[in-house]
Design a protein around this motif. Sequence first.
Motif, mmCIF file in Angstrom:
data_model
loop_
_atom_site.group_PDB
_atom_site.id
_atom_site.type_symbol
_atom_site.label_atom_id
_atom_site.label_comp_id
_atom_site.label_asym_id
_atom_site.label_seq_id
_atom_site.Cartn_x
_atom_site.Cartn_y
_atom_site.Cartn_z
ATOM 1 N N THR A 65 2.668 -51.229 31.010
ATOM 2 C CA THR A 65 3.563 -51.778 29.568
ATOM 3 C C THR A 65 3.281 -53.332 29.934
ATOM 4 O OG1 THR A 65 5.487 -52.269 31.293
ATOM 5 C CG2 THR A 65 6.066 -50.449 30.228
ATOM 6 N N ARG A 90 8.928 -48.495 18.914
ATOM 7 C CA ARG A 90 9.653 -50.128 18.008
ATOM 8 C C ARG A 90 7.880 -51.221 18.244
ATOM 9 N NH1 ARG A 90 11.747 -50.193 22.592
ATOM 10 N NH2 ARG A 90 11.867 -52.057 23.598
ATOM 11 N N THR A 92 6.155 -52.523 19.752
ATOM 12 C CA THR A 92 5.701 -54.031 21.109
ATOM 13 C C THR A 92 4.902 -53.940 20.979
ATOM 14 O OG1 THR A 92 5.980 -51.564 22.535
ATOM 15 C CG2 THR A 92 7.641 -52.632 21.656
ATOM 16 N N THR A 93 4.367 -55.362 22.361
ATOM 17 C CA THR A 93 2.931 -55.179 23.111
ATOM 18 C C THR A 93 2.599 -54.153 23.929
ATOM 19 O OG1 THR A 93 4.212 -57.734 23.451
ATOM 20 C CG2 THR A 93 1.935 -56.930 24.932
#
Length: 220
Positions: A65, A90, A92-93
Amino acid sequence: MVISFNSIKGGVGKSTMATTFAAWLASKGQDVLLVDGDDQETASDFTAWREQTLGQTGYTLVNMTGANLRKQVEAMKPKYDHIIIDTGGRDTTSQRAALIVADVSMIPFAPRSFDLWTINKVITLIDEIQSIRSNPLKIYTFLSRADIKSADNREVAEALSSFPELTYLPYPISNRKAFSNTAGIGLAVFEAEQPDLKAVAEIENLFNHVLYGNHATTSA
């Protein structure tokens, strides 16, 4: 090939398709890495059930992640035939990192009006990613959890087809119990004791097109 499954809305079957694609590629004798880039870790849960059910997974799973996902996937690309990335539902990075490193992005949409409303946000995200990539990302959209028979399918398909930034694939994945029933024990639909042949045909058509530019001859 690095294939990322992306969405900025949950509940569209993204993780189911990502894990099914990994299992499908492994069944073809491919060396596959499945990257769980979703904080909910659905792909990891699926894989744990899979190992318990089958005794082995057929592919390698890693959890990645954040921004490091890009560097880690780039470093591992030479070691595998294919890398499948499952990202969160969503912006996100992790999702942005996956979109930068991927060759192909698969974006499922459910045929519901409130799901289609997110498309402008998806386009904005894709435009941002394309602007910083050295080579264009191939973007595929498809219907997921589609009604077996519904005018909604046609309307959403027509809407998705109207965006030049996206390539709509006319191979919908229907909302069949076979997908959830098998996923709950870590299996893909084609691995069931008595497979739902229509569900199997749907994933064959979709996945073959992504890999080879055509679809399987199996009909639903």
